[in-house]
Write a protein that holds these residues in place. Structure first.
Motif, PDB file in Angstrom:
ATOM      1  N   MET A 213     100.714 -60.308  29.106  1.00  0.00           N
ATOM      2  CA  MET A 213      99.868 -60.345  30.290  1.00  0.00           C
ATOM      3  C   MET A 213      98.815 -61.437  30.179  1.00  0.00           C
ATOM      4  SD  MET A 213     101.159 -58.240  32.396  1.00  0.00           S
ATOM      5  CE  MET A 213      99.894 -58.614  33.597  1.00  0.00           C
TER       6      MET A 213
ATOM      7  N   ASP B 240      95.477 -50.633  32.811  1.00  0.00           N
ATOM      8  CA  ASP B 240      95.957 -51.945  32.379  1.00  0.00           C
ATOM      9  C   ASP B 240      95.096 -53.082  32.919  1.00  0.00           C
ATOM     10  OD1 ASP B 240      98.000 -50.894  30.911  1.00  0.00           O
ATOM     11  OD2 ASP B 240      99.582 -51.330  32.383  1.00  0.00           O
ATOM     12  N   LEU B 241      94.508 -52.897  34.092  1.00  0.00           N
ATOM     13  CA  LEU B 241      93.697 -53.960  34.692  1.00  0.00           C
ATOM     14  C   LEU B 241      92.576 -54.373  33.745  1.00  0.00           C
ATOM     15  CD1 LEU B 241      93.079 -55.763  37.129  1.00  0.00           C
ATOM     16  CD2 LEU B 241      91.706 -53.884  38.062  1.00  0.00           C
TER      17      LEU B 241
ATOM     18  N   ASN C 241      94.041 -55.990  30.562  1.00  0.00           N
ATOM     19  CA  ASN C 241      94.554 -57.343  30.787  1.00  0.00           C
ATOM     20  C   ASN C 241      93.429 -58.367  30.883  1.00  0.00           C
ATOM     21  OD1 ASN C 241      97.103 -56.231  30.839  1.00  0.00           O
ATOM     22  ND2 ASN C 241      97.243 -56.180  33.069  1.00  0.00           N
TER      23      ASN C 241
ATOM     24  N   THR D  60      98.932 -57.847  37.293  1.00  0.00           N
ATOM     25  CA  THR D  60      98.816 -56.532  36.673  1.00  0.00           C
ATOM     26  C   THR D  60      99.670 -55.511  37.419  1.00  0.00           C
ATOM     27  OG1 THR D  60      96.589 -56.954  35.811  1.00  0.00           O
ATOM     28  CG2 THR D  60      97.230 -54.650  36.125  1.00  0.00           C
TER      29      THR D  60
ATOM     30  N   GLY E  93     102.842 -55.220  35.581  1.00  0.00           N
ATOM     31  CA  GLY E  93     102.564 -53.967  34.876  1.00  0.00           C
ATOM     32  C   GLY E  93     103.524 -52.859  35.259  1.00  0.00           C
TER      33      GLY E  93
END
Length: 541
Positions: free
Chosen positions: A181, A329-330, A333, A407, A411
Protein backbone atom coordinates in the motif's frame (compact mmCIF):
# COMPACT_ATOMS: atom_id res chain seq x y z
CA UNK A 1 9.58 44.01 -21.25
CA UNK A 2 12.73 43.96 -19.20
CA UNK A 3 15.14 41.07 -19.46
CA UNK A 4 15.03 39.07 -16.24
CA UNK A 5 18.81 39.05 -16.06
CA UNK A 6 19.01 42.76 -15.24
CA UNK A 7 17.42 42.31 -11.82
CA UNK A 8 14.23 44.24 -12.59
CA UNK A 9 10.75 42.89 -12.07
CA UNK A 10 9.13 40.93 -14.86
CA UNK A 11 6.36 43.05 -16.35
CA UNK A 12 3.73 42.59 -19.01
CA UNK A 13 5.02 43.06 -22.56
CA UNK A 14 4.55 46.16 -24.62
CA UNK A 15 1.35 45.95 -26.61
CA UNK A 16 -1.99 44.32 -25.79
CA UNK A 17 -2.19 43.71 -22.07
CA UNK A 18 -4.97 41.15 -21.91
CA UNK A 19 -3.40 38.30 -23.83
CA UNK A 20 -6.21 35.92 -22.91
CA UNK A 21 -8.82 37.77 -24.91
CA UNK A 22 -6.79 39.46 -27.63
CA UNK A 23 -4.04 38.58 -30.09
CA UNK A 24 -0.59 38.61 -28.54
CA UNK A 25 1.51 39.90 -31.42
CA UNK A 26 5.11 40.02 -30.21
CA UNK A 27 6.98 37.09 -31.70
CA UNK A 28 3.84 34.99 -32.08
CA UNK A 29 3.70 34.79 -35.89
CA UNK A 30 0.15 33.46 -36.03
CA UNK A 31 -1.12 32.68 -39.53
CA UNK A 32 -4.77 32.55 -40.62
CA UNK A 33 -5.14 29.57 -42.97
CA UNK A 34 -8.29 27.68 -44.01
CA UNK A 35 -10.14 29.11 -41.04
CA UNK A 36 -7.39 28.00 -38.61
CA UNK A 37 -5.27 30.26 -36.40
CA UNK A 38 -1.89 28.57 -36.70
CA UNK A 39 1.15 29.51 -34.65
CA UNK A 40 4.10 28.69 -36.90
CA UNK A 41 6.27 26.72 -36.60
CA UNK A 42 4.86 24.99 -33.49
CA UNK A 43 1.60 23.88 -35.11
CA UNK A 44 3.25 22.84 -38.37
CA UNK A 45 6.08 20.81 -36.82
CA UNK A 46 3.89 19.24 -34.14
CA UNK A 47 1.02 18.41 -36.50
CA UNK A 48 3.18 16.98 -39.28
CA UNK A 49 5.27 14.96 -36.82
CA UNK A 50 2.17 13.43 -35.28
CA UNK A 51 0.72 12.56 -38.68
CA UNK A 52 4.03 10.99 -39.72
CA UNK A 53 4.23 9.02 -36.46
CA UNK A 54 0.76 7.55 -36.97
CA UNK A 55 1.53 6.59 -40.59
CA UNK A 56 4.90 4.97 -39.78
CA UNK A 57 3.53 3.07 -36.77
CA UNK A 58 0.60 1.74 -38.78
CA UNK A 59 2.85 0.79 -41.73
CA UNK A 60 5.37 -1.13 -39.59
CA UNK A 61 3.02 -2.43 -36.91
CA UNK A 62 4.47 -5.95 -37.08
CA UNK A 63 8.06 -4.89 -36.40
CA UNK A 64 7.89 -1.69 -34.37
CA UNK A 65 6.74 -3.27 -31.09
CA UNK A 66 10.24 -4.41 -29.98
CA UNK A 67 11.59 -0.95 -30.81
CA UNK A 68 9.11 0.65 -28.40
CA UNK A 69 9.83 -1.91 -25.68
CA UNK A 70 13.59 -1.49 -26.06
CA UNK A 71 13.28 2.29 -25.83
CA UNK A 72 11.23 2.07 -22.65
CA UNK A 73 13.60 -0.41 -21.02
CA UNK A 74 16.69 1.65 -21.92
CA UNK A 75 15.34 4.87 -20.44
CA UNK A 76 13.89 3.33 -17.27
CA UNK A 77 16.97 1.16 -16.64
CA UNK A 78 19.54 3.92 -17.13
CA UNK A 79 17.72 7.01 -15.92
CA UNK A 80 15.49 5.79 -13.10
CA UNK A 81 17.69 7.76 -10.67
CA UNK A 82 17.06 10.95 -12.67
CA UNK A 83 13.28 10.53 -12.65
CA UNK A 84 13.26 9.88 -8.88
CA UNK A 85 15.58 12.81 -8.17
CA UNK A 86 13.48 15.17 -10.28
CA UNK A 87 10.30 14.05 -8.54
CA UNK A 88 11.85 14.82 -5.15
CA UNK A 89 12.83 18.32 -6.30
CA UNK A 90 9.26 19.08 -7.38
CA UNK A 91 7.83 18.01 -4.01
CA UNK A 92 10.36 20.05 -2.04
CA UNK A 93 9.75 23.18 -4.13
CA UNK A 94 5.98 22.92 -3.60
CA UNK A 95 6.24 22.36 0.14
CA UNK A 96 8.73 25.21 0.42
CA UNK A 97 6.37 27.62 -1.34
CA UNK A 98 3.45 26.61 0.89
CA UNK A 99 5.28 27.60 4.07
CA UNK A 100 7.15 30.59 2.63
CA UNK A 101 5.88 34.20 2.40
CA UNK A 102 5.57 33.65 -1.36
CA UNK A 103 2.48 31.56 -0.57
CA UNK A 104 0.55 34.81 -0.06
CA UNK A 105 0.86 35.82 -3.73
CA UNK A 106 -2.55 35.72 -5.45
CA UNK A 107 -2.95 34.34 -8.98
CA UNK A 108 -4.28 37.17 -11.12
CA UNK A 109 -3.29 39.93 -8.72
CA UNK A 110 -4.41 41.14 -5.30
CA UNK A 111 -8.00 41.84 -6.35
CA UNK A 112 -8.58 38.63 -8.34
CA UNK A 113 -11.47 36.39 -7.30
CA UNK A 114 -11.92 32.67 -8.13
CA UNK A 115 -13.73 31.82 -11.38
CA UNK A 116 -15.10 28.55 -9.94
CA UNK A 117 -16.34 27.41 -6.56
CA UNK A 118 -14.52 24.66 -4.69
CA UNK A 119 -16.86 21.90 -5.87
CA UNK A 120 -16.48 22.65 -9.58
CA UNK A 121 -12.78 23.46 -9.26
CA UNK A 122 -11.85 20.30 -7.41
CA UNK A 123 -13.95 18.05 -9.64
CA UNK A 124 -12.10 19.35 -12.70
CA UNK A 125 -8.72 18.87 -10.98
CA UNK A 126 -9.55 15.28 -10.12
CA UNK A 127 -11.06 14.30 -13.48
CA UNK A 128 -8.21 15.80 -15.50
CA UNK A 129 -5.41 14.63 -13.22
CA UNK A 130 -5.46 10.85 -13.11
CA UNK A 131 -9.00 9.50 -13.30
CA UNK A 132 -8.37 6.71 -15.83
CA UNK A 133 -5.22 5.62 -14.02
CA UNK A 134 -6.98 5.37 -10.67
CA UNK A 135 -9.63 3.14 -12.21
CA UNK A 136 -7.03 0.93 -13.93
CA UNK A 137 -4.53 0.60 -11.07
CA UNK A 138 -6.82 1.00 -8.03
CA UNK A 139 -7.01 -2.76 -7.51
CA UNK A 140 -4.17 -4.03 -9.68
CA UNK A 141 -1.28 -2.13 -8.14
CA UNK A 142 -1.86 -2.82 -4.41
CA UNK A 143 -2.49 -6.50 -4.96
CA UNK A 144 0.48 -6.85 -7.35
CA UNK A 145 2.85 -5.14 -4.92
CA UNK A 146 1.52 -7.27 -2.08
CA UNK A 147 2.10 -10.46 -4.04
CA UNK A 148 5.61 -9.58 -5.18
CA UNK A 149 6.85 -8.15 -1.88
CA UNK A 150 5.40 -11.24 -0.18
CA UNK A 151 7.90 -13.33 -2.09
CA UNK A 152 6.36 -13.88 -5.51
CA UNK A 153 7.86 -12.92 -8.85
CA UNK A 154 5.66 -11.93 -11.80
CA UNK A 155 5.85 -10.12 -15.10
CA UNK A 156 2.64 -8.38 -16.11
CA UNK A 157 2.28 -6.53 -19.42
CA UNK A 158 5.89 -5.40 -19.40
CA UNK A 159 5.84 -4.15 -15.78
CA UNK A 160 8.68 -5.79 -13.90
CA UNK A 161 7.48 -6.57 -10.40
CA UNK A 162 10.22 -8.79 -8.97
CA UNK A 163 11.30 -6.48 -6.17
CA UNK A 164 12.34 -7.25 -2.62
CA UNK A 165 10.59 -5.69 0.39
CA UNK A 166 12.26 -2.64 1.94
CA UNK A 167 11.12 -3.64 5.43
CA UNK A 168 10.01 -6.87 7.06
CA UNK A 169 11.10 -10.40 6.33
CA UNK A 170 10.14 -12.12 3.11
CA UNK A 171 6.94 -14.03 3.73
CA UNK A 172 5.72 -11.53 6.35
CA UNK A 173 2.13 -10.88 5.25
CA UNK A 174 1.67 -7.80 7.43
CA UNK A 175 4.87 -6.21 6.14
CA UNK A 176 3.91 -7.09 2.57
CA UNK A 177 0.49 -5.47 3.03
CA UNK A 178 1.99 -2.28 4.50
CA UNK A 179 4.70 -2.02 1.88
CA UNK A 180 2.37 -2.80 -1.00
CA UNK A 181 0.00 0.00 0.00
CA UNK A 182 2.86 2.40 0.76
CA UNK A 183 4.37 1.78 -2.68
CA UNK A 184 1.00 2.29 -4.36
CA UNK A 185 0.27 5.54 -2.52
CA UNK A 186 3.83 6.70 -3.29
CA UNK A 187 3.01 6.49 -6.99
CA UNK A 188 -0.29 8.37 -6.66
CA UNK A 189 0.41 10.82 -3.86
CA UNK A 190 2.59 13.87 -3.35
CA UNK A 191 5.05 13.33 -6.19
CA UNK A 192 2.71 13.28 -9.21
CA UNK A 193 0.61 16.13 -7.89
CA UNK A 194 3.75 18.17 -7.21
CA UNK A 195 4.65 17.78 -10.88
CA UNK A 196 1.22 19.05 -11.91
CA UNK A 197 1.34 21.88 -9.38
CA UNK A 198 4.69 23.22 -10.64
CA UNK A 199 3.41 23.46 -14.20
CA UNK A 200 -0.04 24.75 -13.26
CA UNK A 201 1.24 27.45 -10.91
CA UNK A 202 3.96 28.56 -13.33
CA UNK A 203 1.52 28.91 -16.22
CA UNK A 204 -1.06 30.71 -14.09
CA UNK A 205 1.51 33.12 -12.66
CA UNK A 206 3.06 34.17 -15.95
CA UNK A 207 -0.29 34.37 -17.77
CA UNK A 208 -2.48 36.08 -15.18
CA UNK A 209 0.10 38.09 -13.21
CA UNK A 210 2.73 38.88 -15.84
CA UNK A 211 0.50 39.28 -18.90
CA UNK A 212 2.26 36.63 -20.99
CA UNK A 213 0.52 34.11 -23.28
CA UNK A 214 -0.93 31.00 -21.65
CA UNK A 215 1.63 28.66 -23.14
CA UNK A 216 4.55 26.67 -21.79
CA UNK A 217 7.26 28.94 -23.16
CA UNK A 218 6.03 31.81 -20.98
CA UNK A 219 7.21 29.94 -17.86
CA UNK A 220 10.82 30.49 -18.98
CA UNK A 221 10.88 34.26 -19.41
CA UNK A 222 13.06 34.73 -16.30
CA UNK A 223 15.65 32.45 -17.91
CA UNK A 224 15.52 33.25 -21.64
CA UNK A 225 14.01 36.73 -21.72
CA UNK A 226 12.82 37.83 -25.17
CA UNK A 227 14.34 34.71 -26.72
CA UNK A 228 11.25 32.75 -25.70
CA UNK A 229 9.59 34.25 -28.81
CA UNK A 230 12.23 32.56 -30.97
CA UNK A 231 13.46 29.01 -31.37
CA UNK A 232 14.12 28.35 -27.66
CA UNK A 233 10.41 28.99 -27.06
CA UNK A 234 9.37 27.02 -30.15
CA UNK A 235 11.34 23.97 -28.98
CA UNK A 236 9.82 24.16 -25.48
CA UNK A 237 6.27 24.34 -26.86
CA UNK A 238 6.87 21.52 -29.34
CA UNK A 239 8.23 19.30 -26.55
CA UNK A 240 5.15 20.18 -24.51
CA UNK A 241 2.86 19.14 -27.37
CA UNK A 242 4.64 15.81 -27.83
CA UNK A 243 4.69 15.10 -24.09
CA UNK A 244 1.01 15.93 -23.73
CA UNK A 245 -0.07 13.95 -26.76
CA UNK A 246 1.78 10.76 -25.88
CA UNK A 247 0.95 11.02 -22.19
CA UNK A 248 -2.71 11.28 -23.14
CA UNK A 249 -2.40 8.42 -25.61
CA UNK A 250 -1.06 6.22 -22.81
CA UNK A 251 -4.08 6.98 -20.64
CA UNK A 252 -6.55 6.59 -23.49
CA UNK A 253 -5.05 3.24 -24.46
CA UNK A 254 -5.20 2.01 -20.86
CA UNK A 255 -8.79 3.24 -20.57
CA UNK A 256 -9.78 1.39 -23.73
CA UNK A 257 -8.24 -1.83 -22.44
CA UNK A 258 -10.11 -1.64 -19.14
CA UNK A 259 -13.43 -0.66 -20.77
CA UNK A 260 -13.01 -3.58 -23.17
CA UNK A 261 -12.35 -5.94 -20.25
CA UNK A 262 -15.45 -4.72 -18.44
CA UNK A 263 -17.66 -5.04 -21.51
CA UNK A 264 -16.34 -8.57 -21.99
CA UNK A 265 -17.25 -9.42 -18.42
CA UNK A 266 -20.77 -7.95 -18.69
CA UNK A 267 -21.73 -8.61 -22.30
CA UNK A 268 -19.21 -11.09 -23.67
CA UNK A 269 -17.62 -8.61 -26.09
CA UNK A 270 -14.33 -10.11 -27.24
CA UNK A 271 -11.15 -8.67 -25.72
CA UNK A 272 -8.73 -7.56 -28.40
CA UNK A 273 -7.19 -4.69 -30.30
CA UNK A 274 -10.12 -4.48 -32.74
CA UNK A 275 -12.64 -3.92 -29.95
CA UNK A 276 -10.32 -1.40 -28.29
CA UNK A 277 -9.92 0.53 -31.55
CA UNK A 278 -13.69 0.73 -31.92
CA UNK A 279 -13.98 1.92 -28.33
CA UNK A 280 -11.35 4.63 -28.83
CA UNK A 281 -13.09 5.79 -32.01
CA UNK A 282 -16.53 5.95 -30.36
CA UNK A 283 -15.29 7.67 -27.22
CA UNK A 284 -13.25 10.13 -29.27
CA UNK A 285 -16.46 11.05 -31.10
CA UNK A 286 -18.11 11.67 -27.73
CA UNK A 287 -15.13 13.84 -26.78
CA UNK A 288 -15.62 15.87 -29.95
CA UNK A 289 -19.18 16.65 -28.84
CA UNK A 290 -17.79 17.87 -25.52
CA UNK A 291 -15.21 19.94 -27.43
CA UNK A 292 -17.97 21.68 -29.36
CA UNK A 293 -19.82 22.49 -26.12
CA UNK A 294 -16.84 24.32 -24.65
CA UNK A 295 -15.19 24.28 -21.22
CA UNK A 296 -18.21 25.12 -19.04
CA UNK A 297 -20.73 23.18 -21.11
CA UNK A 298 -18.51 20.13 -21.66
CA UNK A 299 -15.58 19.33 -19.36
CA UNK A 300 -16.97 21.05 -16.26
CA UNK A 301 -20.32 19.24 -16.39
CA UNK A 302 -18.76 15.86 -17.18
CA UNK A 303 -16.15 16.31 -14.44
CA UNK A 304 -18.82 16.98 -11.84
CA UNK A 305 -20.80 13.93 -13.03
CA UNK A 306 -17.68 11.80 -12.83
CA UNK A 307 -16.85 12.97 -9.33
CA UNK A 308 -20.36 12.02 -8.23
CA UNK A 309 -20.14 8.58 -9.86
CA UNK A 310 -16.70 7.96 -8.33
CA UNK A 311 -18.02 8.88 -4.89
CA UNK A 312 -20.97 6.53 -5.43
CA UNK A 313 -18.66 3.62 -6.36
CA UNK A 314 -16.42 4.22 -3.35
CA UNK A 315 -19.41 4.47 -1.00
CA UNK A 316 -20.81 1.22 -2.37
CA UNK A 317 -17.53 -0.65 -1.85
CA UNK A 318 -17.20 0.71 1.69
CA UNK A 319 -20.69 -0.48 2.61
CA UNK A 320 -20.62 -3.79 0.73
CA UNK A 321 -16.98 -4.60 1.45
CA UNK A 322 -15.00 -5.12 4.68
CA UNK A 323 -16.07 -1.79 6.19
CA UNK A 324 -14.32 -2.02 9.56
CA UNK A 325 -11.12 -3.31 8.01
CA UNK A 326 -11.03 -0.51 5.46
CA UNK A 327 -11.32 2.22 8.09
CA UNK A 328 -8.55 0.60 10.13
CA UNK A 329 -6.40 0.17 7.01
CA UNK A 330 -6.76 3.86 6.13
CA UNK A 331 -4.73 4.92 9.16
CA UNK A 332 -2.26 2.07 8.74
CA UNK A 333 -1.71 2.97 5.07
CA UNK A 334 -1.06 6.63 5.85
CA UNK A 335 1.46 5.54 8.48
CA UNK A 336 3.11 3.10 6.07
CA UNK A 337 3.33 5.79 3.38
CA UNK A 338 4.97 8.22 5.81
CA UNK A 339 7.38 5.52 7.01
CA UNK A 340 8.42 4.31 3.56
CA UNK A 341 8.30 7.67 1.72
CA UNK A 342 12.01 8.43 2.07
CA UNK A 343 13.24 4.89 1.23
CA UNK A 344 10.92 4.73 -1.77
CA UNK A 345 12.03 8.21 -2.91
CA UNK A 346 15.74 7.44 -2.65
CA UNK A 347 17.22 7.69 -6.17
CA UNK A 348 20.61 6.13 -5.38
CA UNK A 349 21.93 2.80 -4.15
CA UNK A 350 18.60 1.01 -4.43
CA UNK A 351 18.35 -2.73 -3.88
CA UNK A 352 14.93 -2.90 -5.53
CA UNK A 353 16.05 -1.69 -8.96
CA UNK A 354 13.33 -3.60 -10.78
CA UNK A 355 10.68 -1.74 -8.79
CA UNK A 356 12.21 1.69 -9.36
CA UNK A 357 12.77 0.98 -13.06
CA UNK A 358 9.70 -1.04 -13.91
CA UNK A 359 7.20 0.99 -11.89
CA UNK A 360 8.42 4.31 -10.48
CA UNK A 361 10.45 5.54 -13.47
CA UNK A 362 7.54 4.81 -15.79
CA UNK A 363 5.05 6.52 -13.48
CA UNK A 364 7.17 9.65 -13.04
CA UNK A 365 7.71 9.88 -16.80
CA UNK A 366 3.97 9.42 -17.36
CA UNK A 367 3.09 12.15 -14.86
CA UNK A 368 5.71 14.48 -16.35
CA UNK A 369 4.41 13.87 -19.87
CA UNK A 370 0.89 14.65 -18.62
CA UNK A 371 2.01 17.80 -16.81
CA UNK A 372 1.61 20.31 -19.67
CA UNK A 373 -1.94 19.02 -20.16
CA UNK A 374 -2.99 18.86 -16.50
CA UNK A 375 -0.94 21.92 -15.52
CA UNK A 376 -2.40 24.16 -18.19
CA UNK A 377 -5.89 22.90 -17.52
CA UNK A 378 -5.43 23.61 -13.79
CA UNK A 379 -4.07 27.06 -14.61
CA UNK A 380 -7.13 27.82 -16.75
CA UNK A 381 -9.50 27.20 -13.84
CA UNK A 382 -7.42 28.54 -10.92
CA UNK A 383 -7.39 32.32 -11.30
CA UNK A 384 -8.08 34.08 -8.00
CA UNK A 385 -6.47 31.48 -5.71
CA UNK A 386 -3.48 32.32 -3.53
CA UNK A 387 -0.31 30.34 -4.12
CA UNK A 388 -0.71 28.67 -0.72
CA UNK A 389 -4.35 27.80 -1.41
CA UNK A 390 -3.49 26.57 -4.90
CA UNK A 391 -0.66 24.31 -3.76
CA UNK A 392 -2.54 23.00 -0.75
CA UNK A 393 -5.54 22.03 -2.85
CA UNK A 394 -3.63 20.75 -5.87
CA UNK A 395 -0.97 18.90 -3.86
CA UNK A 396 -2.40 17.77 -0.54
CA UNK A 397 -6.14 17.26 -1.08
CA UNK A 398 -5.81 15.03 -4.21
CA UNK A 399 -3.14 13.03 -2.37
CA UNK A 400 -5.63 12.40 0.42
CA UNK A 401 -8.26 11.35 -2.12
CA UNK A 402 -5.77 9.00 -3.80
CA UNK A 403 -4.96 7.39 -0.43
CA UNK A 404 -8.66 6.91 0.25
CA UNK A 405 -9.27 5.48 -3.24
CA UNK A 406 -6.38 3.02 -3.14
CA UNK A 407 -7.24 1.96 0.40
CA UNK A 408 -10.85 1.17 -0.49
CA UNK A 409 -10.33 -0.56 -3.86
CA UNK A 410 -6.97 -2.16 -3.16
CA UNK A 411 -7.77 -2.90 0.48
CA UNK A 412 -10.96 -4.71 -0.48
CA UNK A 413 -9.08 -6.90 -2.96
CA UNK A 414 -6.36 -7.65 -0.38
CA UNK A 415 -8.97 -8.57 2.24
CA UNK A 416 -10.58 -10.96 -0.23
CA UNK A 417 -7.19 -12.57 -0.85
CA UNK A 418 -5.82 -12.74 2.69
CA UNK A 419 -9.01 -13.39 4.68
CA UNK A 420 -11.22 -15.26 2.21
CA UNK A 421 -8.57 -16.89 0.03
CA UNK A 422 -10.07 -15.46 -3.17
CA UNK A 423 -7.31 -15.32 -5.79
CA UNK A 424 -9.32 -14.04 -8.76
CA UNK A 425 -8.11 -10.45 -8.53
CA UNK A 426 -4.55 -11.60 -7.90
CA UNK A 427 -4.45 -13.95 -10.89
CA UNK A 428 -6.35 -11.81 -13.42
CA UNK A 429 -4.77 -9.55 -16.02
CA UNK A 430 -4.24 -5.92 -14.99
CA UNK A 431 -7.31 -4.60 -16.78
CA UNK A 432 -9.56 -7.30 -15.23
CA UNK A 433 -8.52 -7.07 -11.58
CA UNK A 434 -11.13 -4.43 -10.71
CA UNK A 435 -13.97 -6.50 -12.14
CA UNK A 436 -12.73 -9.66 -10.42
CA UNK A 437 -12.77 -7.82 -7.10
CA UNK A 438 -16.36 -6.67 -7.75
CA UNK A 439 -17.50 -10.29 -8.30
CA UNK A 440 -17.20 -10.86 -4.55
CA UNK A 441 -19.57 -8.00 -3.73
CA UNK A 442 -23.37 -7.80 -4.11
CA UNK A 443 -24.90 -6.09 -7.16
CA UNK A 444 -21.81 -7.04 -9.16
CA UNK A 445 -23.37 -6.29 -12.54
CA UNK A 446 -24.48 -2.78 -11.54
CA UNK A 447 -21.14 -1.95 -9.89
CA UNK A 448 -19.23 -3.18 -12.95
CA UNK A 449 -21.41 -1.13 -15.28
CA UNK A 450 -20.83 1.94 -13.12
CA UNK A 451 -17.08 1.31 -13.31
CA UNK A 452 -17.19 1.12 -17.11
CA UNK A 453 -19.15 4.37 -17.29
CA UNK A 454 -16.57 6.02 -15.03
CA UNK A 455 -13.71 4.90 -17.28
CA UNK A 456 -15.51 6.15 -20.39
CA UNK A 457 -16.39 9.57 -18.94
CA UNK A 458 -12.84 9.98 -17.60
CA UNK A 459 -11.74 9.11 -21.15
CA UNK A 460 -13.96 11.84 -22.62
CA UNK A 461 -12.89 14.54 -20.15
CA UNK A 462 -9.21 13.69 -20.66
CA UNK A 463 -9.49 13.82 -24.45
CA UNK A 464 -11.51 17.05 -24.44
CA UNK A 465 -9.35 18.95 -21.97
CA UNK A 466 -6.18 17.55 -23.58
CA UNK A 467 -7.19 18.87 -27.00
CA UNK A 468 -7.94 22.24 -25.39
CA UNK A 469 -4.42 22.38 -23.93
CA UNK A 470 -2.59 21.26 -27.08
CA UNK A 471 -4.63 23.71 -29.14
CA UNK A 472 -3.72 26.54 -26.77
CA UNK A 473 -0.01 25.71 -27.06
CA UNK A 474 -0.03 25.42 -30.85
CA UNK A 475 -2.06 28.64 -31.18
CA UNK A 476 0.60 30.61 -29.32
CA UNK A 477 -1.29 30.86 -26.03
CA UNK A 478 -4.70 31.85 -27.35
CA UNK A 479 -7.60 30.17 -25.56
CA UNK A 480 -10.22 31.21 -28.12
CA UNK A 481 -8.66 29.63 -31.22
CA UNK A 482 -11.06 28.13 -33.82
CA UNK A 483 -12.90 25.00 -32.68
CA UNK A 484 -11.68 23.18 -35.80
CA UNK A 485 -8.19 23.08 -34.32
CA UNK A 486 -9.40 21.39 -31.14
CA UNK A 487 -11.31 18.91 -33.28
CA UNK A 488 -8.05 18.16 -35.13
CA UNK A 489 -6.11 17.50 -31.94
CA UNK A 490 -8.88 15.50 -30.27
CA UNK A 491 -9.06 13.29 -33.37
CA UNK A 492 -5.31 12.72 -33.48
CA UNK A 493 -5.14 11.92 -29.77
CA UNK A 494 -7.39 8.96 -30.56
CA UNK A 495 -5.39 8.04 -33.67
CA UNK A 496 -2.10 8.05 -31.76
CA UNK A 497 -3.59 5.80 -29.06
CA UNK A 498 -4.85 3.44 -31.77
CA UNK A 499 -1.47 3.41 -33.51
CA UNK A 500 0.36 2.59 -30.28
CA UNK A 501 -2.08 -0.19 -29.38
CA UNK A 502 -1.58 -1.73 -32.82
CA UNK A 503 2.18 -1.18 -32.71
CA UNK A 504 2.87 -2.85 -29.37
CA UNK A 505 0.04 -2.55 -26.86
CA UNK A 506 0.73 -1.38 -23.32
CA UNK A 507 4.49 -1.59 -23.82
CA UNK A 508 4.33 0.86 -26.74
CA UNK A 509 2.09 3.22 -24.77
CA UNK A 510 4.54 3.17 -21.87
CA UNK A 511 7.53 3.66 -24.17
CA UNK A 512 6.22 6.88 -25.69
CA UNK A 513 5.21 8.29 -22.30
CA UNK A 514 8.73 7.64 -20.97
CA UNK A 515 10.54 8.92 -24.07
CA UNK A 516 8.67 12.23 -24.05
CA UNK A 517 8.71 12.51 -20.25
CA UNK A 518 12.52 12.33 -20.06
CA UNK A 519 13.37 15.56 -21.95
CA UNK A 520 10.41 17.36 -20.43
CA UNK A 521 11.66 16.51 -16.93
CA UNK A 522 14.70 18.69 -17.70
CA UNK A 523 12.37 21.46 -18.84
CA UNK A 524 10.41 21.28 -15.58
CA UNK A 525 13.53 21.44 -13.42
CA UNK A 526 14.38 24.74 -15.10
CA UNK A 527 10.79 25.84 -14.58
CA UNK A 528 11.18 25.49 -10.79
CA UNK A 529 13.83 28.21 -10.78
CA UNK A 530 11.78 30.43 -13.10
CA UNK A 531 8.69 30.03 -10.91
CA UNK A 532 10.45 31.11 -7.71
CA UNK A 533 12.06 34.02 -9.53
CA UNK A 534 8.71 35.15 -10.90
CA UNK A 535 6.96 34.90 -7.51
CA UNK A 536 9.63 37.03 -5.84
CA UNK A 537 8.57 39.99 -8.00
CA UNK A 538 4.91 39.77 -7.00
CA UNK A 539 3.10 41.73 -4.26
CA UNK A 540 1.84 39.59 -1.38
CA UNK A 541 -1.51 39.87 0.40
Amino acid sequence: MTDSTDGEAIRAPEGPADIIDTDFEIGQNNVQLFGLDIHNPVFAISGLSVVAFVIVTMAFQNTIGPVFTGLRDFLTSNFDWFFLLAGNVFVLVCLGLIISPLGRVRIGGRDATPDYGYAGWFSMLFAAGMGIGLMFYGVSEPITHYSTSFGGVTLENGLRTDWAPLGGAEGDAAAAHALGMAATIFHWGLHPWAIYAIVGLSLALFAYNKGLPLTVRSMFYPIFGERIWGWPGHVIDILAVFATLFGLATSLGIGAQQANAGLNYLFGIEIGVTAQIILIALITCAALVSVLRGLDGGVKILSEINLGLAALLVLFIIIAGPTTTLFADLFHNVSAYATELIPLSNPFGREDANFSQGWTAFYWAWWISWSPFVGMFIARVSRGRSVREFLTCVLLIPTAVSILWMTILGGTALDQLVVNGFTGAQDAALELKLFEMLTQLPFTWIASLLSIILVIVFFVTSSDSGSLVIDTITAGGKVDAPVAQRVFWASFEGLVAIALLIGGGLGALQAMAVSTGFPFAIVLLLACYALVRGLMDEPRD
